[in-house]
Design a protein around this motif. Structure first.
Motif, short mmCIF file in Angstrom:
data_model
loop_
_atom_site.label_atom_id
_atom_site.label_comp_id
_atom_site.label_asym_id
_atom_site.label_seq_id
_atom_site.Cartn_x
_atom_site.Cartn_y
_atom_site.Cartn_z
N LYS A 1 -3.22 -0.29 12.40
CA LYS A 1 -3.50 -0.09 10.97
C LYS A 1 -4.94 0.35 10.72
O LYS A 1 -5.25 0.85 9.63
CB LYS A 1 -3.17 -1.37 10.19
N HIS A 2 -5.81 0.17 11.70
CA HIS A 2 -7.19 0.66 11.58
C HIS A 2 -7.58 1.44 12.84
O HIS A 2 -7.25 1.03 13.96
CB HIS A 2 -8.17 -0.50 11.39
N ASN B 1 2.64 -0.51 4.57
CA ASN B 1 2.34 0.16 5.83
C ASN B 1 1.60 1.47 5.62
O ASN B 1 1.44 2.26 6.55
CB ASN B 1 3.61 0.36 6.67
N THR B 2 1.15 1.67 4.40
CA THR B 2 0.18 2.73 4.10
C THR B 2 -0.97 2.05 3.36
O THR B 2 -0.78 1.06 2.68
CB THR B 2 0.79 3.84 3.21
N SER B 3 -2.16 2.58 3.50
CA SER B 3 -3.33 1.87 2.98
C SER B 3 -3.40 1.93 1.45
O SER B 3 -2.81 2.80 0.81
CB SER B 3 -4.60 2.44 3.59
N LEU C 1 3.51 1.48 11.85
CA LEU C 1 2.19 0.86 11.86
C LEU C 1 2.30 -0.62 12.18
O LEU C 1 3.09 -1.34 11.54
CB LEU C 1 1.50 1.04 10.51
N SER C 2 1.54 -1.06 13.16
CA SER C 2 1.54 -2.48 13.51
C SER C 2 0.29 -2.81 14.30
O SER C 2 -0.03 -2.14 15.28
CB SER C 2 2.78 -2.83 14.33
N ASP C 3 -0.41 -3.86 13.87
CA ASP C 3 -1.54 -4.38 14.63
C ASP C 3 -1.09 -5.45 15.62
O ASP C 3 -1.84 -5.80 16.54
CB ASP C 3 -2.58 -4.99 13.69
N TYR D 1 -4.31 -3.39 3.22
CA TYR D 1 -2.85 -3.37 3.25
C TYR D 1 -2.31 -4.59 2.49
O TYR D 1 -2.02 -5.62 3.08
CB TYR D 1 -2.34 -3.38 4.71
N ASN E 1 9.23 0.29 10.73
CA ASN E 1 8.26 -0.74 10.38
C ASN E 1 8.91 -2.11 10.20
O ASN E 1 8.34 -3.12 10.61
CB ASN E 1 7.52 -0.33 9.11
N PRO F 1 -8.82 2.48 7.67
CA PRO F 1 -7.36 2.56 7.66
C PRO F 1 -6.90 3.85 8.32
O PRO F 1 -7.41 4.93 8.00
CB PRO F 1 -7.01 2.52 6.17
#
Length: 446
Positions: A212-213, A57-59, A269-271, A77, A183, A218
């Motif tokens: 996430k972007h 959950n971090t790039s 973080l979530s798309d 990711y 997360n 990122p």
């Protein structure tokens, strides 16, 4: 070569510590309960909380060790399998595996004269080593925490903590209630929404949901670029404005408004989460009021029938091998200088006992370098009064930003990395001048 240092854990923190010690010529031995190095990233390993759909959950570029960049052709990711392989490659590349005793659980760490005695239980029985110093690097996400006190009423359905979640098949065909806002909670709710007839997500308080972007990059790299130029309060306002433009306000998705500003809690973080909510596949509920068999009642008066509760309610720090007297009011309250050095027990250090606004790997790498330089006699700590004053000032600043939510463990990712680099330089200068507390000083052998 006889080890001078015992390292507890061979996940990211333990491996970074072994490398830093080797770089400084300090012999060490590490113990880990698992069958391979990599810690919680090893899917199916003891104490691991990895699940099949887990990704960073971090790039990638904000997560990699400085000493070993991740492959440039990897996704932004990567999944848990790639990260576990990366950590094994790190250990192999730098010749760390010979120093690791796998399938060894540390059972006791006690003072032994001017040093320490470390006892571990392994496949062939008990191993005991006598060392000058101990670095605790076993992480703090292994003992699941359930709500305490428990919610009122009688819960008559199966319960599962996220620590024991492995894949969507555990959720298939069941009416699932996911409790939590981190997360893991969002990942598991999204997994459930694809295989369960009903998915509920219960949140006691609001959290910042971050794609996430952002702007094609990122999202954490944008905040990292701002961190080099702006104080966190200004970054907070800029980030919150960007999020409102990118995804709107949380209330538009039925989510509670965050109680704290962005950068004052770990973002989620979530798309996929917001999309699954707007498609009606995840139903957001407020805090639980009570249970009644297979029925759950919420604070807003709503009630639903469920088959499974997944508790995504975090972890307690578990250090059973240490004398409780060394932990004072608790491991999450320890006043550690630079989040590494114990104030009352010279030779006892911690790498990874922190909660970062970003990735853990660069932070533990920086902490490991401080510990190793000190043990090599090439970095001197300030005197005891200077350390105490610095810790007190840092805790005041942490409370101003994070309140009473583990302020002793909280760090700002970018600010800490800059501080640790400066500390290494300043401590080396103190050592050259013969000032402060070096490893061989009387203060360390009293």
């Amino acid at each position: 070569m006889t080890p001078r240092v015992a390292v507890i854990g061979a996940g990211p923190a333990g491996l970074a510590t072994l490398k830093a010690l080797a770089d400084r010529g300090v012999p060490a031995i590490a113990f880990d309960a698992a069958a391979q190095v990599g810690g919680l990233w090893v899917y199916g390993a003891p104490h691991s909380s990895a699940y099949r759909t887990l990704h960073l959950n971090t790039s990638r570029t904000r997560t990699e060790f400085a000493d070993l960049p991740m492959p440039a052709d990897w996704p932004d990711y990567p999944d848990h399998g790639r990260i576990a392989g990366y950590l094994h490659d790190y250990a192999t590349r730098f010749g760390l595996l010979d120093a690791v005793r796998l399938r060894h659980t540390v059972t006791e760490v006690v003072r032994d004269g001017a040093g320490w005695r470390v006892t571990a239980l392994g496949p062939d029985g008990t191993t005991t080593v006598h060392v000058e110093a101990v670095v605790v690097a076993n992480g703090h996400n292994s003992r699941p925490r359930l709500p305490s006190p428990a919610y009122p009423g009688e819960l008559g359905v199966e319960q599962l903590h996220s620590h024991d979640y492995r894949g969507p098949e555990q959720l298939a065909g069941r009416r699932v209630l996911v409790v939590g806002g981190g997360n893991s909670a969002m990942d598991i709710a999204v997994d459930a929404s694809h295989v369960a007839p009903r998915t509920l997500l219960s949140l006691r308080r609001g959290v910042w949901i971050v794609p996430k972007h952002l702007l094609g990059k990122p999202s954490d790299t944008l905040n990292g670029a701002l961190a080099k130029r702006l104080p966190w309060r200004l970054r907070q306002r800029i980030s919150q404005t960007m999020l409102r433009f990118a995804v709107g306000r949380p209330a538009a998705y039925g989510l509670p408004a965050p109680e704290h500003g962005f950068l004052q809690d770990h973002p989620t973080l979530s798309d996929s989460l917001l999309s699954r909510i707007t498609h009606g596949e995840i139903t957001v509920r407020p805090a639980i009021a009570r249970f009644d068999g297979d029925r759950v009642h919420f604070a807003d008066g709503a009630a639903d029938e469920i088959d499974l509760v997944v508790w995504c309610t975090g972890y307690d720090i578990d250090l059973p091998f240490l004398d409780p007297a060394l932990l004072g009011d608790g491991a999450d309250r320890l006043p550690l200088y630079r989040h590494v050095f114990h104030q009352q027990a010279p030779g006892l250090m911690f790498v990874g006992l922190m909660q970062s606004t970003g990735s853990a790997l660069p932070v533990v790498e920086a902490q490991a370098r401080l510990a190793a330089a000190h043990l090599a006699g090439q970095y001197a700590l300030p005197d005891a009064a200077g350390q105490a004053a610095d810790i007190a000032a840092e805790h005041r600043a942490a409370r101003d930003r994070w309140g009473e939510r583990r302020p002793a463990m909280r760090i700002d990712f970018d600010a800490y990395l800059a501080l640790a680099a400066k500390e290494l330089t300043d401590g080396a200068a103190r050592a050259r001048r013969g000032q402060g507390v070096t490893w061989n000083s009387k203060e360390h052998t009293r």
